[in-house]
Write a protein that holds these residues in place. Structure first.
Motif, PDB file in Angstrom:
ATOM      1  N   GLY E  49      87.265  66.800  74.664  1.00 57.14           N
ATOM      2  CA  GLY E  49      88.523  67.504  74.747  1.00 57.14           C
ATOM      3  C   GLY E  49      88.774  67.054  76.236  1.00 57.14           C
ATOM      4  O   GLY E  49      89.824  66.523  76.687  1.00 57.14           O
ATOM      5  N   ILE E  50      87.651  67.184  77.261  1.00 54.40           N
ATOM      6  CA  ILE E  50      87.841  66.931  78.469  1.00 54.40           C
ATOM      7  C   ILE E  50      88.183  65.489  78.910  1.00 54.40           C
ATOM      8  O   ILE E  50      89.153  65.141  79.451  1.00 54.40           O
ATOM      9  CB  ILE E  50      86.510  67.236  79.593  1.00 54.40           C
ATOM     10  CG1 ILE E  50      86.613  68.667  79.320  1.00 54.40           C
ATOM     11  CG2 ILE E  50      86.744  66.558  80.891  1.00 54.40           C
ATOM     12  CD1 ILE E  50      85.188  69.345  79.941  1.00 54.40           C
ATOM     13  N   TYR E  51      87.797  64.447  78.041  1.00 55.24           N
ATOM     14  CA  TYR E  51      87.785  63.342  78.282  1.00 55.24           C
ATOM     15  C   TYR E  51      89.040  62.654  77.695  1.00 55.24           C
ATOM     16  O   TYR E  51      89.693  61.679  78.075  1.00 55.24           O
ATOM     17  CB  TYR E  51      86.562  62.491  77.805  1.00 55.24           C
ATOM     18  CG  TYR E  51      85.507  62.388  78.804  1.00 55.24           C
ATOM     19  CD1 TYR E  51      85.623  61.586  79.910  1.00 55.24           C
ATOM     20  CD2 TYR E  51      84.255  63.203  78.752  1.00 55.24           C
ATOM     21  CE1 TYR E  51      84.578  61.519  80.886  1.00 55.24           C
ATOM     22  CE2 TYR E  51      83.390  63.283  79.505  1.00 55.24           C
ATOM     23  CZ  TYR E  51      83.382  62.490  80.555  1.00 55.24           C
ATOM     24  OH  TYR E  51      82.396  62.188  81.496  1.00 55.24           O
ATOM     25  N   ILE E  52      89.483  63.401  76.577  1.00 52.93           N
ATOM     26  CA  ILE E  52      90.878  63.135  76.089  1.00 52.93           C
ATOM     27  C   ILE E  52      91.999  63.368  77.024  1.00 52.93           C
ATOM     28  O   ILE E  52      92.802  62.465  77.563  1.00 52.93           O
ATOM     29  CB  ILE E  52      91.024  64.094  74.653  1.00 52.93           C
ATOM     30  CG1 ILE E  52      90.095  63.412  73.635  1.00 52.93           C
ATOM     31  CG2 ILE E  52      92.500  64.135  74.326  1.00 52.93           C
ATOM     32  CD1 ILE E  52      90.578  64.328  72.359  1.00 52.93           C
ATOM     33  N   ILE E  53      91.738  64.658  77.904  1.00 52.44           N
ATOM     34  CA  ILE E  53      92.718  64.908  78.863  1.00 52.44           C
ATOM     35  C   ILE E  53      92.489  63.772  79.974  1.00 52.44           C
ATOM     36  O   ILE E  53      93.646  62.946  80.488  1.00 52.44           O
ATOM     37  CB  ILE E  53      92.315  66.027  79.740  1.00 52.44           C
ATOM     38  CG1 ILE E  53      92.640  67.261  78.456  1.00 52.44           C
ATOM     39  CG2 ILE E  53      93.567  66.281  80.817  1.00 52.44           C
ATOM     40  CD1 ILE E  53      92.324  68.600  79.024  1.00 52.44           C
ATOM     41  N   LEU E  54      91.448  63.179  80.286  1.00 49.70           N
ATOM     42  CA  LEU E  54      91.271  62.282  81.377  1.00 49.70           C
ATOM     43  C   LEU E  54      92.013  60.880  80.843  1.00 49.70           C
ATOM     44  O   LEU E  54      92.750  60.377  81.299  1.00 49.70           O
ATOM     45  CB  LEU E  54      89.740  61.945  81.517  1.00 49.70           C
ATOM     46  CG  LEU E  54      89.210  63.139  82.406  1.00 49.70           C
ATOM     47  CD1 LEU E  54      87.899  62.963  82.499  1.00 49.70           C
ATOM     48  CD2 LEU E  54      89.677  63.073  84.018  1.00 49.70           C
ATOM     49  N   ALA E  55      91.669  60.582  79.585  1.00 49.20           N
ATOM     50  CA  ALA E  55      92.227  59.255  79.128  1.00 49.20           C
ATOM     51  C   ALA E  55      93.631  59.145  78.918  1.00 49.20           C
ATOM     52  O   ALA E  55      94.287  58.322  79.541  1.00 49.20           O
ATOM     53  CB  ALA E  55      91.416  58.917  77.761  1.00 49.20           C
ATOM     54  N   VAL E  56      94.030  60.396  78.441  1.00 47.98           N
ATOM     55  CA  VAL E  56      95.447  60.532  78.260  1.00 47.98           C
ATOM     56  C   VAL E  56      96.342  60.397  79.432  1.00 47.98           C
ATOM     57  O   VAL E  56      97.243  59.681  79.687  1.00 47.98           O
ATOM     58  CB  VAL E  56      95.859  61.595  77.331  1.00 47.98           C
ATOM     59  CG1 VAL E  56      97.295  61.801  77.432  1.00 47.98           C
ATOM     60  CG2 VAL E  56      95.476  61.418  75.762  1.00 47.98           C
ATOM     61  N   SER E  57      95.509  61.283  80.485  1.00 53.95           N
ATOM     62  CA  SER E  57      96.486  61.179  81.849  1.00 53.95           C
ATOM     63  C   SER E  57      96.453  59.776  82.557  1.00 53.95           C
ATOM     64  O   SER E  57      97.272  59.175  83.155  1.00 53.95           O
ATOM     65  CB  SER E  57      95.823  62.237  82.562  1.00 53.95           C
ATOM     66  OG  SER E  57      94.378  61.906  82.824  1.00 53.95           O
ATOM     67  N   LEU E  58      95.285  59.123  82.332  1.00 53.84           N
ATOM     68  CA  LEU E  58      95.008  57.691  83.078  1.00 53.84           C
ATOM     69  C   LEU E  58      95.992  56.890  82.151  1.00 53.84           C
ATOM     70  O   LEU E  58      96.517  55.900  82.867  1.00 53.84           O
ATOM     71  CB  LEU E  58      93.595  57.300  82.899  1.00 53.84           C
ATOM     72  CG  LEU E  58      93.299  56.007  83.474  1.00 53.84           C
ATOM     73  CD1 LEU E  58      93.692  55.861  84.911  1.00 53.84           C
ATOM     74  CD2 LEU E  58      92.075  55.292  83.354  1.00 53.84           C
TER      75      LEU E  58
END
Ligand SMILES: Nc1ncnc2c1ncn2[C@@H]1O[C@H](COP(=O)(O)OP(=O)(O)OP(=O)(O)O)[C@@H](O)[C@H]1O
Ligand SMILES: Nc1ncnc2c1ncn2[C@@H]1O[C@H](COP(=O)(O)OP(=O)(O)OP(=O)(O)O)[C@@H](O)[C@H]1O
Ligand SMILES: [Mg+2]
Ligand SMILES: [Mg+2]
Lengths: 233, 294, 284, 395, 349
Positions: E49-58
């Motif tokens: 979940g945390i990496y999803i947020i990071l990837a989507v935000s990047l």
């Protein structure tokens, strides 16, 4: 001199050129006319090797060049002035011309450059300017000049009059005629069908990737269908 | 701070700056031709260092031979990487190429770790010679040779790119591959040549680096690469004298920062300098501002 | 940032584009340019350029290649900032403004080398043109306030209508980059129209078109002027087009105006013939 | 030599650990006849040589133990997971190991990773011994003044080493001035430095220069030029041996004449600089290579099995950690407790704390733990002489 | 491709999505809290979940704005430290309540830094910007590492890192954040503001000529990207319990960038799936221990060579259009040739 036999070009799944065949004899001016997106540029790019045909065969001076790399084809005496000029924007005018003579060596290169400057005095004025800041027309002149630098036997021109002032269009066509009479064979792609047909020996009409008519230039000029579609008459 | 201390700090800076500059030159060349931030460039240096180490320690070869082998290995590796990993991506978005380069960089690092172990290896001295004394300050032979070699490389490279036919072909290819081909330029050969030259510079850099800091480790290339790359950007990427100036700037800046006792902030300050330069001169010190003709 | 004077036209469906009112050209100037000039290093690309365009006039700017025509457009739209001179739009000095502000004040343009948003759909291209015509804010967009739905609905309708001028509404879902060249040129015009301009600048709109396409374009240009009641200034090398629809023509050479006037006056001007038209006109 | 080859072999040795297995369905705990010990550490990445040393050292003992019949008739199974030296991976690796049913943990290796793992292991009260995490906060939370009862270590803590070296410099070497060159991004290095500085202040040793460098730096000449210009009696380098090798070489290059001191991270430095520049360098260690018969036997066995490359201090402390841990497990097993239960874990923890003092270990004669679960060990002072690291004295 | 096949009316589409997402949250939360899956799996899911947020935000800055930031971990670390410092200072009993505020604070501070970095970034293009952001990320790291020594108070704990951060990150809060992030970025991008951001990617000069304030929208892109990275950082802090600056170096930024590019730039679903796969992959490769990084890098190179535009290109999956297609499939048999009709429906979307 050039013999194109049944070439097919695809862009992904788009079948852009559908079995086109035609030929250009030595010393001729042949023109390809057709609407936007008919596939004129694609044909030229296939001949010069930038695009690959699926099947078919392209013969230049009786040699099959359909699988030869583009840079080698140039060395064989076939030059192309690409659509949209594509001059080297970061190089100076002079350097662009030098690039045109890449396949040649020796001292006549400088003479050729002077020849080009004679034809296009505007270029001489701008010889140190970076090509990227030239106006559209100046770039077109540069592109032609650059192609002439390789002393080609067959010169393919892709819409050389695009974006040029009327006076220059005439000049360009004059140059084409002149080149031709000096022995260069010309394959000309034009939107300005009127002009193109008026200097050409023969013409082919292209519609959606297929050749639909081929005839003497004079005949085409008087052909009603051609008149209606391409000559604005 | 007294004079001799200042001089010796400057020489320290020039020496490490020279290594940065050499590597930055390679970055700049590759960037110049295919607009790729070749992240694997630093790792080529690592391979060069390991080759030198293998040659001297495991096969007990003569240092000169080891140097030649290291440079040759770098050239070969650079060209192979280009052929295998970058050529298929020529018409792809540039960022894909960048990610591929990062992938290649990871791959080299991890393979090196697998083959040579995670620890570092000590590379025996390759170059030795008499040291000089300038203004009462001792200057090592390697420092001198490093500085000289990098300046000479830059001059040769400038000549190559500006004057030679191959150099012009490189510039043409970098602008418009299609049009370059229509001029009769072999794009593949030109790009391979560029990679070969860039990698050879990396090879030389690798040898000089090992003379100064005689260790080879799998990840040695990454920070070195980034620093060199910053040097290239600082100087104006694509510009050969720029890479040189950038390299010296970074080397000197690091030396000065360390000398005034701010060494813990060194990396931060180097990056801050970079940012400030870029903000005021967005294309780096010698980068040309190409306004887009509209 | 000075607030643009021009009232944004409320987004209501435009009247059907087929109704072309019979009327005279409004000659009160929308644009007045005086002593405009720019230097690039040593090169003076445009010098002492003066002209005025009426509110619903179609004006032509012609001249040899490299005369500085595109540069004039770039000056008007503040892509380049003039070295000298003033540009008055609708009585207001645009000095100190940037491209965006000038656009908001009512100048829209197309580009000589097409600059579409290639990887976006045709519809999105036009909607981007309509950006400033919608007024819901960021929060409204993220939280999908009613204002969002309303503005988007109207904008989409408007976009489709604008596309229908060139009969392109069926291509709305296609990627702009995949369109044929001619269609791309037309799309650029539509996108520019989306910004609700008072003055539309067209840089070689007929380049790469064959004669029949060109004559279709001529009709469309007139139709646009009549429907939207705006001024249009165009650069073109196709004399049929220029002479056919331009009410006033200005000829540039080496950055300087060498002639101004109606089509007939220009055609017979020896300076223009010498510098630009060539002898062909006489032959005809 | 052919050390590259050795490393290769070392890692191809199929150790009888659960590495290859995916977690079984249903999350079973300890199977009837094996005892599972977790081993989390940086087996790849920049610090892999420590992680591999720890893994190999502990495995060496457990293999010996298994060959001798294991614990109470049960074989010991190792569940080894790599964390790449990364906190995030350390936690996942630990949780994974817990899934596999480990009853105890040897590890983690790096201090930061260990603290991350402690955060997970403390609530489970899972007995763990780290052979290498040296920060005081690994076993003790200074904010809440809590000792993590389940966490032990077999290495020194940072402050201890820093203080020892300051005392040694002042008392034995009679140093009046000192300089420091440390790695700023490394908590080990910073920890030693801080303790050294504090102790020096107490002992009236003047710190004339304190320079730092960033992880990955190879050029220290600028810092060293500054240091050298102040002419300190000693230079304290609380770093790992590879960096220290470069530092000492460059220090001599810029003309530093004083004595170089180090922490236990300097052990192994002889491979990274010439014997001339290293001559006389001193460091504190928990382990003196080749000092006793037990150590020699360990080194021989280790070299035979894994090669000499990762034979470092942490391999030795890991060997000790395995001894301590297995001994404690034996106590719990003998008490007939069921593995995985709270009593079992507590019994192991108690046994580590209470029954380790008399054990035959290689880097210390038994492990007595203080109230913070830190071992009470003697500091060994090592010196480089003629390219050899030799034992000087117990200080 | 037709633009006009949206059959389910708009508000309903959101409700369907909300209900489906709610159900997913409920079921997963139930599964996790009842201990059906172990801490290991729930931990990996939280990380995903945390990496999803990071990837989507990047992806906002990379895929949509068309820039190449190499310092995303810098925004993440700002959010992480901010949130961690706040959480460490609240009373033990109220951590649950404070967490959302700490996350928000982390996001906002990261957003502020996004603004700060966005402004000089405006003058730069392409790779120069990439370097600028890389430098920014490194500077943040150096500052966190050294700030305590200089200013004399303990805030970040230097190299030792911030320890004993309350572990307040749960599956539920992570995935609520995931949901909010995806929703907000989706609705932003499907609006005039989003189109303005896209237009900058496509052609900046033309965007200006369309009256789009490119300065504002570039900065906006950076701020949005940074804000959500900050939130992800806060979640990361609450998950991991210890923060040290070295965990947020250049490599972390690259890791996130790889997720975005591999998924396909400008494709939200691509970012989501590739964040999921790339977070889970190392776990699946655990058995290979020594070879897993080699395998990872090989996969990276091979995927790029054979699928240069990423696995999804710019394709964006939408549950609604899937439903639409199904509905069309049924309806299609009955209705034919009603293009006009569809255009009207589309226009009323
Ligand atoms: N790179 C490409 N990708 C996909 N389709 C392409 C590409 N280039 C050309 N096409 C398509 O191939 C067809 C032929 O294009 P081509 O450029 O050869 O036409 P043309 O006759 O030269 O037109 P124009 O007069 O506009 O120059 C067109 O339908 C065009 O859309
Ligand atoms: N950014 C620039 N830097 C330097 N010179 C420039 C720049 N832009 C334009 N010029 C020069 O200004 C002159 C006018 O260029 P411009 O593009 O306006 O010509 P134009 O009239 O549009 O010609 P064409 O009809 O060929 O497009 C040219 O000589 C060009 O080289
Ligand atoms: Mg064409
Ligand atoms: Mg122009």
């Amino acid at each position: 001199m050039l013999k194109v036999n049944d070439i097919n070009v695809y862009y992904g799944s788009i079948h852009a050129i559908k079995g086109v065949s035609f030929e250009v004899q030595k010393g001729e001016i042949v023109t390809l006319i057709g609407a936007n997106g008919a596939g004129k540029s694609s044909i030229l790019n296939t001949i010069s090797g930038l695009l690959r045909s699926k099947g078919g065969c392209i013969k230049f001076r009786d040699k099959n060049i359909s699988s030869i790399l583009p840079h080698k084809i140039v060395g064989m005496g076939l030059a192309q002035v690409p659509e949209g000029r594509r001059v080297f924007l970061k190089m100076s005018v002079q350097e662009n011309l030098e690039m045109g003579a890449y396949t040649r060596r020796g001292s006549e290169i400088n003479e050729s450059i002077e020849d080009v400057y004679e034809r296009f005095p505007r270029l001489k004025e701008r010889r140190r300017q970076v090509a990227g800041t030239l106006s559209g027309g100046e770039q077109q002149m540069l592109a032609m000049g650059r192609a002439l630098m390789s002393k080609p036997e067959l010169l393919m021109l892709d819409e050389p009059s695009m974006g040029l002032a009327p006076i220059l269009v005439e000049q360009i066509f004059d140059i084409i005629k002149e080149l031709n009479s000096a022995g260069t064979t010309i394959l000309l792609v034009e939107q300005n069908a009127q002009m193109a047909l008026s200097i050409a020996d023969r013409g082919y009409v292209l519609e959606t990737g297929k050749i639909v008519t081929s005839a003497d230039a004079r005949e085409l000029l008087n052909n009603d269908a051609v008149k209606k579609a391409y000559l604005g008459g | 701070m007294n004079m001799s201390l200042i001089i010796s700090q400057l020489i320290n800076g020039l020496q490490s700056g020279s290594v940065y500059a050499l590597i930055a030159l390679g970055y700049s060349m590759v960037y110049g031709i295919i607009m790729l931030l070749n992240f694997a460039h630093g790792d080529i240096i690592m391979v060069g260092a390991y080759v030198a180490w293998l040659a001297m320690v495991n096969f007990a070869l003569n240092p000169i031979l080891a140097i030649i082998l290291a440079i040759a290995a770098c050239v070969l590796l650079g060209v192979v990487i280009e052929k295998v990993a970058y050529t298929p991506l020529r018409s792809s978005p540039r960022i894909s190429l960048l990610i591929t380069a990062i992938g290649v960089s990871f791959l080299l690092q991890n393979l090196a770790q697998l083959v040579f172990g995670a620890g570092s290896q000590r590379v025996p001295a390759m170059i030795s010679g008499p040291s000089l004394t300038i203004a009462g300050q001792y200057v090592s032979f390697t420092a001198m040779i490093t500085i000289v070699i990098s300046v000479v490389s830059m001059l040769l490279l400038t000549l190559l790119v500006q004057k030679s036919k191959m150099g012009k072909a490189m510039r043409a290819v970098s602008e418009d591959m299609g049009a370059a081909q229509l001029m009769g330029i072999s794009v593949n050969r030109t790009i391979s040549f560029t990679f070969a030259v860039g990698s050879a510079l990396a090879g030389i850099g690798s040898v000089l680096y090992c003379c100064a800091y005689p260790q080879a480790s799998p990840t040695m290339g990454s920070m070195l690469g980034i620093k060199a790359f910053i040097a290239a950007v600082l100087g104006g990427i694509g510009s050969i004298p720029g890479a040189m100036i950038g390299g010296f700037c970074i080397g000197l800046a690091e030396a000065i920062i360390s000398a005034v006792g701010l060494s813990v902030w060194k990396d931060g300050v180097v990056f801050a300098i970079l940012i400030i330069v870029l903000v005021f001169k967005p294309t780096g010190i010698l980068g040309k501002t190409m306004t887009e003709k509209v | 940032m000075s607030k643009p004077k021009r009232e944004p036209v409320k987004l209501v469906p435009v009247p059907s584009v087929n109704i072309i009112p019979e009327r005279d050209v409004d000659k009160t100037p929308i644009l007045e340019v005086s002593h405009l000039g720019i230097d690039f290093g040593g090169l003076t690309a445009v010098d002492d350029f003066n002209m005025a365009i009426g509110r619903t006039e179609i004006a032509g700017l012609i001249g040899p290649n490299g005369a500085g025509k595109t540069t004039v457009f770039n000056l008007l739209t503040k892509v380049y900032h003039p070295t000298r001179g003033t540009i008055m739009l609708d009585g207001r000095d645009t000095g100190g403004m940037n491209t965006i502000q000038v656009n908001k004040m009512g100048i829209a343009r197309t580009f000589q080398n097409i600059r579409l948003f290639k990887d976006l759909t045709v519809l999105d291209n036009v909607l981007i043109g309509l950006h400033n015509e919608m007024d819901y804010h960021l929060g409204g967009a993220i939280l999908r306030f009613p204002a969002y739905w309303k503005a988007e609905r109207i904008a989409k309708q408007r976009a489709l209508e604008l596309l229908s001028i060139f009969d392109m509404q069926d291509m709305a879902g296609n990627l702009a980059g995949s369109l044929p060249y001619g269609a791309q040129r037309r799309l650029e015009i539509v996108r520019a129209l989306g910004t609700n301009p008072a003055l539309l600048l067209l840089d070689e709109p007929a380049a790469g078109m064959n004669p029949s396409e060109t004559s279709e374009l001529m009709e469309n240009i007139q139709k646009i002027r009549d429907t939207f009641q705006i001024a249009i200034m165009l650069i073109e090398h196709d004399m049929n087009l220029v002479m056919g629809i331009c009410e006033g023509i200005c000829v540039l050479n080496y950055g300087k105006v060498i002639a101004k006037g109606t089509a007939e006056e220009i055609q017979d001007n020896p300076k223009v013939i010498e510098a630009y038209l060539g002898k062909k006109k006489e032959e005809n | 030599g052919n050390s590259a080859k050795d490393t290769e072999d070392e890692n191809n040795v199929p150790n009888n650990e659960a590495v290859g297995d995916l977690p079984d369905e249903g999350n079973e705990t300890v199977s009837g006849d094996t005892i599972k010990i977790g081993m989390i550490g940086c087996h790849t990445g920049d610090y892999a040589q420590y992680g591999l040393g720890v893994k190999n050292g502990a495995t060496l003992y457990i293999d010996e133990l298994n060959a001798n019949g294991g614990i109470n008739g049960k074989q010991v199974e190792i569940v080894a997971y790599d964390n790449k030296g990364n906190n995030q991976e350390a936690i996942t690796a630990f949780n994974r190991a817990v899934d596999e049913g480990i009853t105890a943990l040897i590890g983690d290796v790096l201090t930061g990773n260990t603290i991350a793992v402690v955060g997970e292991a403390y609530p489970l009260n899972l007995p763990m011994i780290t052979p290498s995490a040296t920060a005081a906060t690994v076993t003790y939370d200074d904010e809440t003044d809590t000792v993590y009862g389940n966490v032990f270590r077999t290495c020194f803590i940072d402050p201890f080493q820093g203080e020892k070296m300051a005392e040694y410099a002042s008392e034995v070497l009679s140093a009046k001035t000192a300089a420091i060159l440390f790695e700023t991004g490394n908590d080990y290095s910073v920890g030693l430095k801080d303790a050294f500085v504090a102790k020096c202040a107490e002992l009236d040793v003047e710190i004339v220069s304190q320079e730092g460098y960033a992880t990955g730096d190879k050029d220290f000449k600028s810092q060293l030029t500054t240091i050298s210009s102040k002419n300190p009696d000693v230079l304290f380098c609380p770093n790992y041996y590879e960096d220290d090798g470069l530092i000492i070489t460059q220090a001599r290059e810029v003309g530093f004449k004083g004595i170089v001191l180090g922490g236990d991270g300097m052990s192994g430095v002889t491979g990274y600089a010439s014997s001339e520049v290293l001559e006389g360098t001193l460091y504190v260690s928990g382990y003196a290579p080749g000092s006793t018969d037990a150590v020699k036997a360990f080194e021989a066995a280790y070299t035979e099995k894994y090669g000499a490359e990762t034979l470092n201090m942490f391999a030795a402390t890991a060997y000790d950690a395995a001894i301590v841990m297995c001994n404690a497990l034996a106590v719990a097993e003998e008490a007939g407790l069921e593995a995985g239960t709270d009593e079992y874990k507590q019994a192991v923890i108690d046994a580590i704390r209470d029954n380790s003092a008399e054990l035959e270990c290689i880097t210390s004669s038994g492990y007595a733990f203080d109230e913070y679960n830190n071992p009470v060990k003697d500091a060994v002072i090592m010196k480089v002489e003629d390219g050899e690291e030799v034992f000087v004295e117990i200080f | 491709m037709s633009i006009n096949k949206k059959i389910i009316p708009m508000p309903l589409r959101y409700i369907i999505n909300a209900v489906l997402f709610g159900a997913f949250l409920y079921i997963m939360n139930h599964i996790i809290s009842s201990g059906i899956i172990s801490k290991y799996y729930s931990g990996v899911i939280s990380l995903i979940g945390i990496y999803i947020i990071l990837a989507v935000s990047l992806n906002v800055a990379t895929g949509y704005l068309g820039q190449l930031p190499l310092g995303h971990a810098g925004f993440m670390v700002i959010g992480a430290y901010t949130s961690a410092i706040i959480m460490k200072s609240v009373a033990a009993g109220s951590t649950g309540v404070a967490f959302p505020f700490a996350l928000l604070a982390g996001g906002i501070l990261a957003g502020v830094f996004g603004l700060i970095i966005g402004i000089p970034a405006l003058r730069l293009r392409g790779d120069y910007l990439a370097i600028l952001t890389l430098g920014f990320g490194e500077i943040i790291r150096v500052i966190l590492l050294n700030i305590d020594n200089v200013l004399g108070f303990t805030l970040t704990n230097g190299a030792a890192g911030l320890q004993k951060i309350p572990k307040t990150t749960t599956f539920l809060i992570t995935f609520i954040c995931v949901g909010i992030t995806i929703f907000a970025i989706h609705t932003l991008m499907k609006s005039r503001h989003g189109r303005a951001i896209l237009s900058i990617r496509e052609n900046e000069i033309a965007a200006e000529a369309c009256g789009i304030n490119t300065t504002y929208y570039k900065t906006l892109g950076f701020v949005v990207s940074a804000f959500f990275a900050g939130i992800a950082g806060g979640l990361f802090a609450g998950y991991i319990g210890i923060l040290s600056p070295s965990d947020f170096g250049f490599m972390k930024s690259i890791e996130i960038l790889v997720m975005v590019v591999l998924g396909g730039m400008g494709s939200m679903i691509g970012s989501v799936l590739s964040a999921t796969v790339l977070t889970a992959l190392p776990e699946l490769l655990r058995s290979f221990e020594r070879y897993r990084m080699v395998v990872y890098s090989l996969i990276l190179v091979i995927v790029m060579i054979f699928k240069p535009s990423g696995l999804f290109g710019t394709y964006d999956f939408s549950l609604n259009s899937l439903l639409d297609k199904l509905i069309l499939l049924f309806k299609g048999k009955r209705k034919n040739g009603q293009k006009n009709n569809e255009i009207k429906e589309g226009a009323e979307k």
